[in-house]
Design an enzyme around this catalytic site. Sequence first.
Site, PDB file in Angstrom:
ATOM      1  N   ASN A  81      -5.539  -4.567  -5.413  1.00  0.00           N
ATOM      2  CA  ASN A  81      -6.743  -4.169  -6.147  1.00  0.00           C
ATOM      3  C   ASN A  81      -6.577  -2.821  -6.843  1.00  0.00           C
ATOM      4  O   ASN A  81      -7.071  -2.619  -7.947  1.00  0.00           O
ATOM      5  CB  ASN A  81      -7.970  -4.170  -5.227  1.00  0.00           C
ATOM      6  CG  ASN A  81      -7.749  -3.425  -3.937  1.00  0.00           C
ATOM      7  OD1 ASN A  81      -6.863  -3.776  -3.163  1.00  0.00           O
ATOM      8  ND2 ASN A  81      -8.531  -2.393  -3.693  1.00  0.00           N
ATOM      9  N   HIS A 133     -10.527  -3.557   6.912  1.00  0.00           N
ATOM     10  CA  HIS A 133     -11.116  -4.331   5.812  1.00  0.00           C
ATOM     11  C   HIS A 133     -11.682  -5.670   6.278  1.00  0.00           C
ATOM     12  O   HIS A 133     -12.467  -6.293   5.558  1.00  0.00           O
ATOM     13  CB  HIS A 133     -10.084  -4.570   4.710  1.00  0.00           C
ATOM     14  CG  HIS A 133      -9.720  -3.321   3.964  1.00  0.00           C
ATOM     15  ND1 HIS A 133     -10.610  -2.672   3.132  1.00  0.00           N
ATOM     16  CD2 HIS A 133      -8.578  -2.596   3.923  1.00  0.00           C
ATOM     17  CE1 HIS A 133     -10.028  -1.596   2.605  1.00  0.00           C
ATOM     18  NE2 HIS A 133      -8.800  -1.530   3.083  1.00  0.00           N
ATOM     19  N   ASP A 149      -0.895  -2.927  -4.117  1.00  0.00           N
ATOM     20  CA  ASP A 149      -1.288  -1.517  -4.128  1.00  0.00           C
ATOM     21  C   ASP A 149       0.002  -0.708  -4.257  1.00  0.00           C
ATOM     22  O   ASP A 149       0.365   0.093  -3.403  1.00  0.00           O
ATOM     23  CB  ASP A 149      -2.117  -1.104  -2.905  1.00  0.00           C
ATOM     24  CG  ASP A 149      -3.589  -1.498  -3.052  1.00  0.00           C
ATOM     25  OD1 ASP A 149      -3.931  -2.147  -4.060  1.00  0.00           O
ATOM     26  OD2 ASP A 149      -4.391  -1.155  -2.168  1.00  0.00           O
ATOM     27  N   HIS A 154      -2.127  -9.823  -1.447  1.00  0.00           N
ATOM     28  CA  HIS A 154      -2.531  -8.471  -1.047  1.00  0.00           C
ATOM     29  C   HIS A 154      -3.619  -8.470   0.017  1.00  0.00           C
ATOM     30  O   HIS A 154      -3.619  -7.624   0.909  1.00  0.00           O
ATOM     31  CB  HIS A 154      -3.007  -7.691  -2.265  1.00  0.00           C
ATOM     32  CG  HIS A 154      -3.417  -6.292  -1.937  1.00  0.00           C
ATOM     33  ND1 HIS A 154      -2.502  -5.329  -1.566  1.00  0.00           N
ATOM     34  CD2 HIS A 154      -4.637  -5.692  -1.882  1.00  0.00           C
ATOM     35  CE1 HIS A 154      -3.141  -4.198  -1.308  1.00  0.00           C
ATOM     36  NE2 HIS A 154      -4.425  -4.382  -1.486  1.00  0.00           N
ATOM     37  N   TYR A 204      -1.053   4.207  -6.145  1.00  0.00           N
ATOM     38  CA  TYR A 204      -2.382   4.783  -5.881  1.00  0.00           C
ATOM     39  C   TYR A 204      -2.652   5.899  -6.866  1.00  0.00           C
ATOM     40  O   TYR A 204      -1.713   6.544  -7.339  1.00  0.00           O
ATOM     41  CB  TYR A 204      -2.426   5.335  -4.446  1.00  0.00           C
ATOM     42  CG  TYR A 204      -2.597   4.234  -3.432  1.00  0.00           C
ATOM     43  CD1 TYR A 204      -3.820   3.583  -3.282  1.00  0.00           C
ATOM     44  CD2 TYR A 204      -1.532   3.827  -2.638  1.00  0.00           C
ATOM     45  CE1 TYR A 204      -3.987   2.563  -2.359  1.00  0.00           C
ATOM     46  CE2 TYR A 204      -1.700   2.802  -1.709  1.00  0.00           C
ATOM     47  CZ  TYR A 204      -2.924   2.180  -1.575  1.00  0.00           C
ATOM     48  OH  TYR A 204      -3.091   1.161  -0.668  1.00  0.00           O
ATOM     49  N   ASP A 245       0.826  -1.220   0.000  1.00  0.00           N
ATOM     50  CA  ASP A 245       0.000   0.000   0.000  1.00  0.00           C
ATOM     51  C   ASP A 245       0.853   1.261   0.000  1.00  0.00           C
ATOM     52  O   ASP A 245       0.725   2.097   0.893  1.00  0.00           O
ATOM     53  CB  ASP A 245      -0.913   0.034   1.250  1.00  0.00           C
ATOM     54  CG  ASP A 245      -1.889  -1.125   1.311  1.00  0.00           C
ATOM     55  OD1 ASP A 245      -1.767  -2.057   0.498  1.00  0.00           O
ATOM     56  OD2 ASP A 245      -2.781  -1.091   2.177  1.00  0.00           O
TER      57      ASP A 245
END
Length: 240
Positions: A117, A219, A79, A210, A82, A46
Amino acid sequence: MVSIKPMMILIILGLCLILECGKAELPRFEHPIKPDGSLSLLVVGDWGRRGLFNQSQVAAQMGKMGEEADVDFIVSTGDNFYDDGLTGINDPAFEESFTNVYLSPSLQKQWYIVLGNHDYRGDVLAQLDPILTQKDKRWFCMRSYVLNTDVAEFFFLDTTPFSDKYFSDPDHTYDWRGILPREEYLSNLLKDLDTALKQSTSNWKIVIGHHTIRSGGYHGNTVELENRLLPILQVTTSDN
Ligand SMILES: *[C@@H]1O[C@H](CO)[C@@H](O)[C@H](O)[C@H]1NC(C)=O
């Protein structure tokens, strides 16, 4: 003409027997361990925010830790960029969020990367393109693969396509090239992972993806992974 079709099917069946159709294996790679028999790595996920959102500060701390632990490689759990992955192989975000951020000497190692994602919201094939490795030789990204070392075996797994919600997300578009038909992709992937785990003789088998299977975080659990991935991991454990 009528007899051609059965003939072709026979030929294809024959080819399948020779090539062992459907017995696709996960690509395998090796990474050497240290002469003292140890292995050290950092894991980050991320991250790609052009240095903002404290990415640069985290990178600096990773640099310190990386030096202290003398890391052999770095794992990225996805990720990577971004908000919407890369727009293509020439997207400057590659340099702005990766090459120009992880500058510490200790981070100039091989990075083993999977997709998240958000990466699927851009040109997903760009991140998989070997041209990025030419731009920055640390970059190594595939959907799913096995990395063997003498200390542990790592199984990198493409978890995004498991999650139903991305297939009915009205707010974003996802680049599903290479994934469809989805059910075939998922069942082949699980079969290949199962085979690879069963073949592995490593004391440590580490599956990396992930999405969390179970998490107390924001999440929460990924129900599709609980249902389909977890049983494979559990069977493998009790087999040994
Ligand atoms: C960066 O980190 C500082 C210190 O923890 C925090 O106060 C700040 O909100 C962070 N900035 C962003 C954009 O997240």
